[in-house]
Structures are given as structure tokens and as C-alpha cells.
Design a protein around this motif. Structure first.
Motif, PDB file in Angstrom:
ATOM      1  N   ASP A 144      -7.001   7.313 -20.665  1.00 42.70           N
ATOM      2  CA  ASP A 144      -6.505   7.584 -19.311  1.00 42.70           C
ATOM      3  C   ASP A 144      -6.401   6.294 -18.500  1.00 42.70           C
ATOM      4  N   VAL A 145      -7.398   5.436 -18.622  1.00 47.61           N
ATOM      5  CA  VAL A 145      -7.381   4.165 -17.897  1.00 47.61           C
ATOM      6  C   VAL A 145      -6.251   3.279 -18.429  1.00 47.61           C
ATOM      7  N   ARG A 146      -6.102   3.274 -19.747  1.00 43.23           N
ATOM      8  CA  ARG A 146      -5.033   2.460 -20.351  1.00 43.23           C
ATOM      9  C   ARG A 146      -3.657   2.947 -19.893  1.00 43.23           C
ATOM     10  N   ALA A 147      -3.452   4.252 -19.867  1.00 43.52           N
ATOM     11  CA  ALA A 147      -2.149   4.805 -19.482  1.00 43.52           C
ATOM     12  C   ALA A 147      -1.812   4.454 -18.036  1.00 43.52           C
ATOM     13  N   ALA A 148      -2.804   4.567 -17.144  1.00 42.13           N
ATOM     14  CA  ALA A 148      -2.558   4.244 -15.735  1.00 42.13           C
ATOM     15  C   ALA A 148      -2.265   2.764 -15.564  1.00 42.13           C
ATOM     16  N   THR A 149      -2.947   1.924 -16.333  1.00 46.36           N
ATOM     17  CA  THR A 149      -2.741   0.478 -16.235  1.00 46.36           C
ATOM     18  C   THR A 149      -1.371   0.080 -16.781  1.00 46.36           C
ATOM     19  N   LEU A 150      -0.998   0.644 -17.926  1.00 43.75           N
ATOM     20  CA  LEU A 150       0.313   0.328 -18.500  1.00 43.75           C
ATOM     21  C   LEU A 150       1.439   0.751 -17.580  1.00 43.75           C
ATOM     22  N   PRO A 198       3.315   3.041  -0.439  1.00 47.59           N
ATOM     23  CA  PRO A 198       3.708   4.376   0.036  1.00 47.59           C
ATOM     24  C   PRO A 198       3.372   5.488  -0.949  1.00 47.59           C
ATOM     25  N   GLY A 199       3.582   5.225  -2.240  1.00 46.76           N
ATOM     26  CA  GLY A 199       3.280   6.250  -3.240  1.00 46.76           C
ATOM     27  C   GLY A 199       1.810   6.609  -3.270  1.00 46.76           C
ATOM     28  N   LEU A 200       0.954   5.611  -3.167  1.00 44.60           N
ATOM     29  CA  LEU A 200      -0.486   5.875  -3.176  1.00 44.60           C
ATOM     30  C   LEU A 200      -0.902   6.642  -1.924  1.00 44.60           C
ATOM     31  N   ARG A 201      -0.351   6.280  -0.771  1.00 47.32           N
ATOM     32  CA  ARG A 201      -0.726   6.990   0.458  1.00 47.32           C
ATOM     33  C   ARG A 201      -0.318   8.460   0.384  1.00 47.32           C
ATOM     34  N   ALA A 202       0.796   8.744  -0.258  1.00 46.82           N
ATOM     35  CA  ALA A 202       1.220  10.136  -0.444  1.00 46.82           C
ATOM     36  C   ALA A 202       0.261  10.884  -1.363  1.00 46.82           C
ATOM     37  N   VAL A 203      -0.171  10.210  -2.439  1.00 44.17           N
ATOM     38  CA  VAL A 203      -1.129  10.821  -3.373  1.00 44.17           C
ATOM     39  C   VAL A 203      -2.456  11.103  -2.671  1.00 44.17           C
ATOM     40  N   LEU A 204      -2.932  10.158  -1.879  1.00 47.25           N
ATOM     41  CA  LEU A 204      -4.205  10.340  -1.173  1.00 47.25           C
ATOM     42  C   LEU A 204      -4.125  11.489  -0.176  1.00 47.25           C
ATOM     43  N   LEU A 261     -13.134   7.029  -9.968  1.00 47.36           N
ATOM     44  CA  LEU A 261     -12.473   6.206 -10.989  1.00 47.36           C
ATOM     45  C   LEU A 261     -13.327   4.989 -11.294  1.00 47.36           C
ATOM     46  N   GLY A 262     -13.395   4.037 -10.384  1.00 43.46           N
ATOM     47  CA  GLY A 262     -14.245   2.878 -10.635  1.00 43.46           C
ATOM     48  C   GLY A 262     -14.193   1.904  -9.483  1.00 43.46           C
ATOM     49  N   PRO A 263     -15.335   1.306  -9.115  1.00 44.01           N
ATOM     50  CA  PRO A 263     -15.374   0.344  -8.011  1.00 44.01           C
ATOM     51  C   PRO A 263     -14.670  -0.964  -8.326  1.00 44.01           C
ATOM     52  N   GLY A 264     -14.404  -1.234  -9.611  1.00 45.26           N
ATOM     53  CA  GLY A 264     -13.697  -2.459  -9.961  1.00 45.26           C
ATOM     54  C   GLY A 264     -12.266  -2.473  -9.449  1.00 45.26           C
ATOM     55  N   LEU A 265     -11.669  -1.303  -9.278  1.00 41.40           N
ATOM     56  CA  LEU A 265     -10.362  -1.193  -8.637  1.00 41.40           C
ATOM     57  C   LEU A 265     -10.618  -1.038  -7.147  1.00 41.40           C
ATOM     58  N   ARG A 266     -10.588  -2.124  -6.431  1.00 43.89           N
ATOM     59  CA  ARG A 266     -11.050  -2.150  -5.039  1.00 43.89           C
ATOM     60  C   ARG A 266     -10.072  -1.387  -4.147  1.00 43.89           C
ATOM     61  N   THR A 267     -10.245  -0.065  -4.108  1.00 42.19           N
ATOM     62  CA  THR A 267      -9.313   0.775  -3.379  1.00 42.19           C
ATOM     63  C   THR A 267     -10.050   1.836  -2.575  1.00 42.19           C
ATOM     64  N   GLY A 268      -9.944   1.733  -1.267  1.00 45.66           N
ATOM     65  CA  GLY A 268     -10.439   2.762  -0.362  1.00 45.66           C
ATOM     66  C   GLY A 268      -9.349   3.064   0.644  1.00 45.66           C
ATOM     67  N   TRP A 269      -9.670   3.900   1.649  1.00 45.77           N
ATOM     68  CA  TRP A 269      -8.654   4.194   2.652  1.00 45.77           C
ATOM     69  C   TRP A 269      -9.286   4.701   3.945  1.00 45.77           C
ATOM     70  N   ILE A 270      -8.512   4.578   5.007  1.00 47.89           N
ATOM     71  CA  ILE A 270      -8.867   5.107   6.318  1.00 47.89           C
ATOM     72  C   ILE A 270      -7.815   6.138   6.686  1.00 47.89           C
ATOM     73  N   ALA A 271      -8.262   7.340   7.059  1.00 49.16           N
ATOM     74  CA  ALA A 271      -7.363   8.358   7.605  1.00 49.16           C
ATOM     75  C   ALA A 271      -7.739   8.539   9.075  1.00 49.16           C
ATOM     76  N   ALA A 272      -6.787   8.292   9.959  1.00 49.04           N
ATOM     77  CA  ALA A 272      -7.078   8.302  11.393  1.00 49.04           C
ATOM     78  C   ALA A 272      -5.790   8.521  12.167  1.00 49.04           C
ATOM     79  N   ILE A 313      -1.274   0.521  -7.573  1.00 49.74           N
ATOM     80  CA  ILE A 313      -0.335   1.222  -8.460  1.00 49.74           C
ATOM     81  C   ILE A 313      -1.098   1.906  -9.594  1.00 49.74           C
ATOM     82  N   ILE A 314      -2.123   1.260 -10.126  1.00 53.37           N
ATOM     83  CA  ILE A 314      -2.948   1.904 -11.158  1.00 53.37           C
ATOM     84  C   ILE A 314      -3.587   3.176 -10.616  1.00 53.37           C
ATOM     85  N   VAL A 315      -4.158   3.067  -9.418  1.00 56.30           N
ATOM     86  CA  VAL A 315      -4.818   4.218  -8.802  1.00 56.30           C
ATOM     87  C   VAL A 315      -3.809   5.336  -8.541  1.00 56.30           C
TER      88      VAL A 315
END
Length: 486
Positions: A56-62, A84-90, A252-263, A288-290
Motif C-alpha cells: 500500500d505504501v509502495r503504491a501510494a508512493t509510485l 487541492p486534491g489532498l484538501r478535498a480528500v481530507l 499512516l506515518g509521522p515521516g510523511l509530515r502532513t497535518g491540517w487546520i480546518a477553520a 501527493i502520497i498522502v
């Protein structure tokens, strides 16, 4: 000829005042020790990323690099507010929790830690008042401290932040006080306490926020890691004005430094300006991986695997605490998350005890790290159960219990001798063995008692002899009365 040399710091008088006041993270400081082969770490908040399916990690990375079109996005600068794509997913993921926001109401950050810093920079002036739970997440205290606020910590119990104590503090602050900026809370499986704020207190917090005109910052890194009980409605779902912080680090994992603010968009506009000066934009590659992981892969199955494993490890830790820990200790019973909070008698000092724990091959985080003054909570500790195996957790608790018991033996000598001011031996003897002693009534001056016992630990045998002699005298004096009673 020796190649050793001495380096002098010539920048001391140029360091910013706010930086001089900042404290290092206790967890970061423990990382080096925790990597030793003979040490079992209960100090970090690390997820068990080994549970992630490699494919799963490999597929998202590729997906982020396999085509020229993908590489043109993932390896390039991106929008400050995130892909934009990630914000829609979140936004779609947050609907699962009952939160309805538009992608334009989300700003992607370099982990939730950056979100804390951005909010602090956007809203805190020196001397402004910030309310937190007491204890609270030490990373938040670090992020806030850089901007020199006046942090007021409100105690919690098994149902979350005490609203009665919060209201008392707000009355002292006063309505309409422009220095009061926001209340920072972790309502689900709080870090470090492990407690969850009940629905009634969530509603009351929002009522007080409207009455006293302060913002609410809801940090929810653990909300999906529930093992017992039912879902609690997020504060953000109850009030659209709440500033909500999320992260993928526990899913997923903290190595992918991804968080968000909804406000609200007006709030995000301010934070967006601050982020431009901080890092211009986050990692497009990570984002993009996330995005692909949470859009194209059945991530809920992996999340359920995390939940099952962590539940087993939590249960193992609770069972080990019951088996090995002394009756003087109490601890929280989290319904989810990664941590629980252990409280020892008031006269114990988990900060100074850490060296002995390391020598015994176990780490934890001393409780004073989670309070703004760096002093409160010295008789407490945070322990993590998500990372180590059940076998290692049991062994770590056994080692830690031995360290605690060794210290308690010395204290008990002083207690029996009446050497700890304010402690009533006869009253304590009447309490049930499993009932926590009201330790707040035991010690009049904990620092003085700590110093006395530490002298004994350092080889002052005379102190022990005096205490033991006092015990014998007390027993002899009590003997005639006991015989008369018989």
C-alpha cells in the motif's frame, strides 16, 4: 599532538529573549537513550509503522512519481494552503467524524506541530492569555512558549477538563478581556492524560467560549484510535468556529509530515500569511502520497489493525500495572489513543528518578514536562503503550515498578517515623490498601522531604538510623496502649 579543540559560543548576547526562555522537549532529549538495545522505551509517542502494508505504501508512493504529470506536481513548489486534491480528500475524511467543511476551509501543514506554531504566531502577543488542560501536550507548550504567552493550565479528571475550574479561571480573567486568545484542548484520549472529554463538558466549553469571547483550538490526533466506548462528537462538529487540527501521523506515518487546520476562512487567511513566511509551502511530494493513500487504498482496514494491536498493548500495560505497581500509585484508564498517566505520592520526583529508570533499562516522560511552569506534576509520568510489544511492555512496567518501589521503601521509613510533615500514620493505616491515600494532605513541604530522602539515597546512613530509631520509639510507646485495648 592532540586534535581536540574548544569551541566557544559567541552568540549568547545575540539570542532572542523568547528563545532564552524556551525549554527542550523531554521526549526529544530521551530519544538517544531510548535507542540503546538494553532500554525499553515508554517515552515516545511513536505509532507502530511496521504494521503498514508495504504494498500500500509502495503504491501510494509510485503514484506520486510514475508519470511525468505526477512528477511535475509532486517535485515542484505547491500552494501555501496545500494540494487541492489532498484538501478535498481530507474534507471527505472529516465527514466520517461528523465534521462538514469545504476544501477551502482546510490548510495543509507540515505536521500538526507546525499547525500549533502557526496558530500561536498568528494570534499570540507577549502576555496574552492561553488556556490549556493541565497537564497538556508538551509540543504545544513548546510551540506557544516562543511567543511568550501567559498559559493557564486547568486540571482534568476522568471526564476531561474541569469546567467548574475553567469557569473560576475565566471569572478571574474577566469578560471581554482582549488578552484572552484561545483555549487549546485535546478532547479525545488526551496527551498525556489519556482521558476523554465527555459530551456535557464539550458543550459547556463552547458555551463559555461564546460567553467570554475566546477561540477554541481542538487538537485531534488520536480520535480514530478508539478501543472502548462510543464515538464522541468533535467540538468542530458542534461549532463551525472551532479551529480543528488533524494529522495523518497516527493513521499512516509521522515521516510523511502532513497535518491540517480546518477553520473559518477568515482565520485561515491569517494563518496562510504566517505560513508563507515559515516554509512557503509544505512538501508536495508528501502531500501527493498522502492523497493517493487515503483516496485509492482501503486504509480503514489498516486503521482497524492499528486499533486491534494498540488495544492489546493497552490492556497488557494496564494488567502489568495492576500486577507490579505499588498501592500508592494510581493511573488513568484510556479508552483509546497511545498514552496513560501515572500519579505517584506527592513527595516522589519522577524527574530525578529518571536516571535510575534509565539504569534499569526503561524510559518514561516525567510529568513536569507537561505543565507550563515546568515544576507542577513532578510526582507523575506519561507512558506510551503503542510502540513496544506486549512482552516488552510487561517487562518495562516490571522494571519501572522496581525503581519506584526502591524509592518508596526509603520514604516509608520516613513516614513511619513521622519525618514527613503533615502525614498521619494512624489515619493512613485505617485506609484500605487499594484506596489511594489523599497525598495532597501528606506533605507540607515536598522539596524539603525530597532533599532528606535523596541524602539518604546518597549514602547518609545516619538519616536512616535516625528514622528507624524513631520508628522503634513510636512502636514501644504505642505498645502499652495496644495491650490495654486488648
Amino acid at each position: 599532538m592532540s586534535s581536540a579543540h574548544i569551541t566557544f559560543d559567541t552568540t549568547g548576547d545575540k539570542i532572542a529573549r523568547r528563545v532564552r526562555k524556551m525549554r527542550s522537549s523531554a521526549v526529544r532529549d530521551l530519544f538517544a537513550a531510548a535507542t540503546r538495545d538494553d532500554v525499553i522505551s515508554l517515552s515516545g509517542g511513536m505509532p507502530a509503522v511496521s504494521l503498514l502494508p508495504v504494498e500500500d505504501v509502495r503504491a501510494a508512493t509510485l503514484a506520486a512519481v510514475e508519470s511525468p504529470e505526477a512528477r511535475a506536481v509532486s517535485l515542484q513548489y505547491g500552494p501555501t494552503n496545500g494540494a487541492p486534491g489532498l484538501r478535498a480528500v481530507l474534507a471527505d475524511m472529516m465527514r466520517d467524524l461528523g465534521i462538514r467543511v469545504k476544501p477551502d476551509q482546510i490548510l495543509v501543514t507540515t505536521g500538526a506541530q507546525e499547525a500549533l506554531s502557526l496558530i500561536a504566531e498568528a494570534f499570540i502577543d507577549p502576555g496574552d492569555i492561553i488556556i490549556t488542560e493541565g497537564p497538556t501536550y508538551l509540543g504545544a507548550l513548546q510551540a506557544f512558549s516562543a511567543f511568550e504567552p501567559d498559559v493557564r493550565a486547568i486540571p482534568f479528571d476522568d471526564e476531561g477538563m474541569r469546567m467548574d475550574l475553567l469557569e473560576e479561571e475565566l471569572k478571574r480573567i474577566g469578560k471581554g478581556n482582549p488578552r484572552l486568545k484561545y483555549c487549546y484542548v485535546i478532547p479525545n484520549f488526551q496527551n498525556p492524560g489519556g482521558v476523554t472529554m465527555v459530551a456535557e463538558r464539550r458543550r459547556r466549553l463552547l458555551e463559555l467560549a461564546r460567553e467570554y469571547d475566546f477561540m477554541v483550538v481542538e487538537d485531534d490526533p488520536y480520535g480514530r484510535l478508539r478501543y472502548d466506548g462510543g464515538h464522541q462528537v468533535p467540538l468542530k462538529a458542534m461549532d463551525e468556529n472551532v479551529i480543528y487540527l488533524g494529522t495523518i501521523s497516527k493513521m499512516l506515518g509521522p515521516g510523511l509530515r502532513t497535518g491540517w487546520i480546518a477553520a473559518p476562512e477568515s482565520v485561515l487567511a491569517r494563518i496562510n500569511l504566517v505560513k508563507q513566511g515559515a516554509d512557503l509551502c509544505g512538501s508536495s511530494f508528501d502531500q501527493i502520497i498522502v492523497e493517493h493513500y487515503f483516496k485509492d487504498i482501503p486504509w480503514q482496514k489498516t486503521l482497524q489493525k492499528f486499533v486491534a494491536v494498540y488495544k492489546e498493548r493497552r490492556d497488557t500495560m494496564l494488567a502489568a500495572l495492576e500486577e507490579f505497581f505499588p498501592p500508592e500509585a494510581t493511573w488513568t484508564h484510556p479508552e483509546g489513543g497511545m498514552f496513560l498517566w501515572i500519579t505517584l505520592p506527592d513527595y516522589m520526583d519522577t524527574d530525578s528518578m529518571l536516571a535510575e529508570a534509565l539504569e534499569a533499562g526503561v524510559t518514561y516522560v516525567p510529568g513536569n514536562s507537561f505543565f507550563p511552569d515546568g515544576k507542577t506534576g513532578r510526582n507523575s509520568m506519561r507512558v506510551n503503550f503503542s510502540f513496544e510489544t506486549p512482552e516488552s511492555i510487561t517487562e518495562a512496567i516490571r522494571r519501572l515498578a522496581k525503581v519506584i518501589e526502591d524509592r518508596l521503601e526509603l520514604y516509608r521509613v520516613f513516614i513511619e517515623a513521622g519525618a514527613l510533615p503533615g502525614y498521619d500514620r494512624k489515619e493512613a493505616a485505617m485506609t484500605d490498601e487499594k484506596t489511594p491515600t489523599p497525598w495532597e494532605e501528606v506533605v507540607a513541604d515536598s522539596e524539603q522531604n525530597e532533599e532528606a530522602v535523596m541524602q539518604a539515597r546518597e549514602g547518609n546512613a545516619e538519616q536512616i538510623d535516625i528514622a528507624e530509631e524513631a520508628v522503634r520509639d513510636a512502636q514501644q510507646a504505642a505498645a502499652p496502649a495496644e495491650e490495654a485495648a486488648e
